[in-house]
Enzyme design. Sequence first.
Site, PDB file in Angstrom:
ATOM      1  N   ASN A  74      -5.819  32.784  -1.266  1.00 28.42           N
ATOM      2  CA  ASN A  74      -4.734  31.930  -1.785  1.00 28.42           C
ATOM      3  C   ASN A  74      -5.139  31.393  -3.140  1.00 28.42           C
ATOM      4  OD1 ASN A  74      -3.333  32.291   0.594  1.00 28.42           O
ATOM      5  ND2 ASN A  74      -4.046  30.394   1.514  1.00 28.42           N
ATOM      6  N   HIS A 130      -3.721  19.707   5.646  1.00 25.77           N
ATOM      7  CA  HIS A 130      -3.076  20.748   6.456  1.00 25.77           C
ATOM      8  C   HIS A 130      -4.091  21.489   7.324  1.00 25.77           C
ATOM      9  CE1 HIS A 130      -0.140  21.004   2.802  1.00 25.77           C
ATOM     10  NE2 HIS A 130       0.125  19.961   3.574  1.00 25.77           N
ATOM     11  N   GLU A 157       1.456  25.865  11.616  1.00 22.81           N
ATOM     12  CA  GLU A 157       1.009  24.853  10.644  1.00 22.81           C
ATOM     13  C   GLU A 157       1.138  23.440  11.204  1.00 22.81           C
ATOM     14  OE1 GLU A 157       3.187  25.351   6.876  1.00 22.81           O
ATOM     15  OE2 GLU A 157       1.227  25.347   5.937  1.00 22.81           O
ATOM     16  N   TYR A 163      -8.796  30.021  -2.578  1.00 21.71           N
ATOM     17  CA  TYR A 163      -9.590  29.972  -1.355  1.00 21.71           C
ATOM     18  C   TYR A 163      -9.324  31.179  -0.464  1.00 21.71           C
ATOM     19  CZ  TYR A 163      -5.376  27.300  -0.027  1.00 21.71           C
ATOM     20  OH  TYR A 163      -4.091  26.862   0.154  1.00 21.71           O
ATOM     21  N   ARG A 204     -23.756  36.213 -23.898  1.00 18.89           N
ATOM     22  CA  ARG A 204     -22.293  36.435 -23.854  1.00 18.89           C
ATOM     23  C   ARG A 204     -21.578  35.355 -23.052  1.00 18.89           C
ATOM     24  NH1 ARG A 204     -22.617  42.009 -20.885  1.00 18.89           N
ATOM     25  NH2 ARG A 204     -24.202  40.735 -19.861  1.00 18.89           N
ATOM     26  N   HIS A 238      -7.402  20.183   5.839  1.00 19.73           N
ATOM     27  CA  HIS A 238      -7.882  20.345   4.454  1.00 19.73           C
ATOM     28  C   HIS A 238      -6.829  19.876   3.462  1.00 19.73           C
ATOM     29  CE1 HIS A 238      -8.379  22.946   0.743  1.00 19.73           C
ATOM     30  NE2 HIS A 238      -9.411  22.123   0.714  1.00 19.73           N
ATOM     31  N   LYS A 241       7.336  17.345   2.298  1.00 17.40           N
ATOM     32  CA  LYS A 241       6.727  17.726   3.594  1.00 17.40           C
ATOM     33  C   LYS A 241       5.483  16.896   3.856  1.00 17.40           C
ATOM     34  CE  LYS A 241       3.892  21.269   3.896  1.00 17.40           C
ATOM     35  NZ  LYS A 241       3.260  22.619   3.947  1.00 17.40           N
ATOM     36  N   ASP A 242       4.611  16.780   2.866  1.00 17.83           N
ATOM     37  CA  ASP A 242       3.340  16.078   3.068  1.00 17.83           C
ATOM     38  C   ASP A 242       3.528  14.571   3.207  1.00 17.83           C
ATOM     39  OD1 ASP A 242       2.171  18.508   3.001  1.00 17.83           O
ATOM     40  OD2 ASP A 242       1.137  18.249   1.078  1.00 17.83           O
ATOM     41  N   ARG A 277      -2.343  17.842  -2.331  1.00 14.26           N
ATOM     42  CA  ARG A 277      -1.866  18.794  -1.329  1.00 14.26           C
ATOM     43  C   ARG A 277      -2.640  18.574  -0.032  1.00 14.26           C
ATOM     44  NH1 ARG A 277       0.547  23.742  -3.843  1.00 14.26           N
ATOM     45  NH2 ARG A 277       0.504  23.519  -6.127  1.00 14.26           N
ATOM     46  N   LYS A 319     -11.950  28.467   5.762  1.00 17.46           N
ATOM     47  CA  LYS A 319     -11.612  28.580   4.336  1.00 17.46           C
ATOM     48  C   LYS A 319     -12.874  28.474   3.489  1.00 17.46           C
ATOM     49  CE  LYS A 319      -7.135  26.487   5.190  1.00 17.46           C
ATOM     50  NZ  LYS A 319      -6.381  25.213   5.206  1.00 17.46           N
ATOM     51  N   GLU A 333     -21.584  36.224  -8.617  1.00 14.98           N
ATOM     52  CA  GLU A 333     -20.858  36.797  -7.489  1.00 14.98           C
ATOM     53  C   GLU A 333     -20.175  35.633  -6.764  1.00 14.98           C
ATOM     54  OE1 GLU A 333     -23.768  38.889  -5.166  1.00 14.98           O
ATOM     55  OE2 GLU A 333     -23.899  40.572  -6.587  1.00 14.98           O
TER      56      GLU A 333
HETATM   57  C1  LIG Z   1      -0.282  28.081   2.691  1.00 20.59           C
HETATM   58  C2  LIG Z   1       0.727  29.148   2.346  1.00 20.59           C
HETATM   59  C3  LIG Z   1       1.973  28.841   1.832  1.00 20.59           C
HETATM   60  N1  LIG Z   1       2.852  29.834   1.528  1.00 20.59           N
HETATM   61  C4  LIG Z   1       4.151  29.479   0.949  1.00 20.59           C
HETATM   62  C5  LIG Z   1       4.948  28.449   1.712  1.00 20.59           C
HETATM   63  C6  LIG Z   1       5.707  27.729   0.615  1.00 20.59           C
HETATM   64  O1  LIG Z   1       6.888  28.457   0.286  1.00 20.59           O
HETATM   65  C7  LIG Z   1       4.761  27.776  -0.585  1.00 20.59           C
HETATM   66  C8  LIG Z   1       3.957  26.516  -0.781  1.00 20.59           C
HETATM   67  O2  LIG Z   1       3.379  26.190   0.470  1.00 20.59           O
HETATM   68  P1  LIG Z   1       2.771  24.746   0.712  1.00 20.59           P
HETATM   69  O3  LIG Z   1       3.654  23.704   0.091  1.00 20.59           O
HETATM   70  O4  LIG Z   1       2.439  24.627   2.165  1.00 20.59           O
HETATM   71  O5  LIG Z   1       1.429  24.852  -0.180  1.00 20.59           O
HETATM   72  P2  LIG Z   1       0.220  23.817  -0.125  1.00 20.59           P
HETATM   73  O6  LIG Z   1       0.733  22.410  -0.031  1.00 20.59           O
HETATM   74  O7  LIG Z   1      -0.684  24.167  -1.235  1.00 20.59           O
HETATM   75  O8  LIG Z   1      -0.481  24.169   1.253  1.00 20.59           O
HETATM   76  C9  LIG Z   1      -1.870  24.405   1.359  1.00 20.59           C
HETATM   77  O9  LIG Z   1      -2.463  23.131   1.259  1.00 20.59           O
HETATM   78  C10 LIG Z   1      -3.761  22.953   1.773  1.00 20.59           C
HETATM   79  C11 LIG Z   1      -4.640  22.514   0.623  1.00 20.59           C
HETATM   80  C12 LIG Z   1      -4.343  24.063   2.518  1.00 20.59           C
HETATM   81  O10 LIG Z   1      -5.560  24.106   2.738  1.00 20.59           O
HETATM   82  C13 LIG Z   1      -3.480  25.090   3.113  1.00 20.59           C
HETATM   83  O11 LIG Z   1      -4.017  26.384   2.832  1.00 20.59           O
HETATM   84  C14 LIG Z   1      -2.079  25.076   2.682  1.00 20.59           C
HETATM   85  O12 LIG Z   1      -1.347  24.397   3.685  1.00 20.59           O
HETATM   86  O13 LIG Z   1       3.872  28.878  -0.319  1.00 20.59           O
HETATM   87  C15 LIG Z   1       2.552  31.172   1.707  1.00 20.59           C
HETATM   88  O14 LIG Z   1       3.373  32.061   1.416  1.00 20.59           O
HETATM   89  N2  LIG Z   1       1.326  31.489   2.225  1.00 20.59           N
HETATM   90  C16 LIG Z   1       0.406  30.535   2.555  1.00 20.59           C
HETATM   91  O15 LIG Z   1      -0.711  30.887   3.010  1.00 20.59           O
END
Ligand SMILES: Cc1cn([C@H]2C[C@H](O)[C@@H](COP(=O)(O)OP(=O)(O)O[C@H]3O[C@H](C)C(=O)[C@H](O)[C@H]3O)O2)c(=O)[nH]c1=O
Length: 184
Positions: free
Chosen positions: A48, A61, A142, A131, A23, A118, A168-169, A58, A71, A28
Amino acid sequence: MPFTPTGIAGLLIYEPKVLTDARGYFFESYNAQTFQQEGLSFPFVQDNQARSTYGVLRGLHYQLEPYAQTKLIRVLEGSIIDVVVDIRKGSPTYGQSYEIELSAANKLQLLVPKGFAHGYAVISETAEVMYKCDAFYNKACEGGIIYNDPALQINWGIDLKDAIISEKDQTLPTLENAANNFTY
Ligand SMILES: Cc1cn([C@H]2C[C@H](O)[C@@H](COP(=O)(O)OP(=O)(O)O[C@H]3O[C@H](C)C(=O)[C@H](O)[C@H]3O)O2)c(=O)[nH]c1=O
């Protein structure tokens, strides 16, 4: 042996046992007992999931204590170059980066302890990344490191001039400038 060391303390590659039949397959994706058998136990509290298109980068962070996160990262669709940087002060591998391809095809997962920055870059047309975290999101805790920090020489697997990166990044500090904040 489902866990493979990376040469950086605590950073492990997890390869789940895949059971195939006519199939398809079953595995797990996470089982606390499998981790406990290796002396690993994490109170994961948040999952997430993010979808991105090719070239999205991304990160890098991290969250500072008391919201630093372990994570467990895996890819549900597509393929990414997953990157971590050891930012644990006093670590013999402080400032060392590690890159690995995680994909829906290879089913590999990366266990990233607290004290790492990360990030990932998408190298397939699209990617779904999921993750587990053992601490909740806390925006006030953060922090980040700029993806192209010359001191890190990270190979993201994509042409950075085509990378899709949040505003931001694009304004994150270098490791040297971020280090004053580290609480690990
Ligand atoms: C991380 C996170 C974000 N948010 C909200 C905040 C923003 O409104 C939106 C996108 O967030 P952000 O642009 O920070 O998402 P990423 O750039 O994917 O951030 C992640 O990027 C790298 C790869 C990581 O390992 C972290 O877990 C995390 O920082 O989701 C949430 O509501 N909960 C959360 O846990």
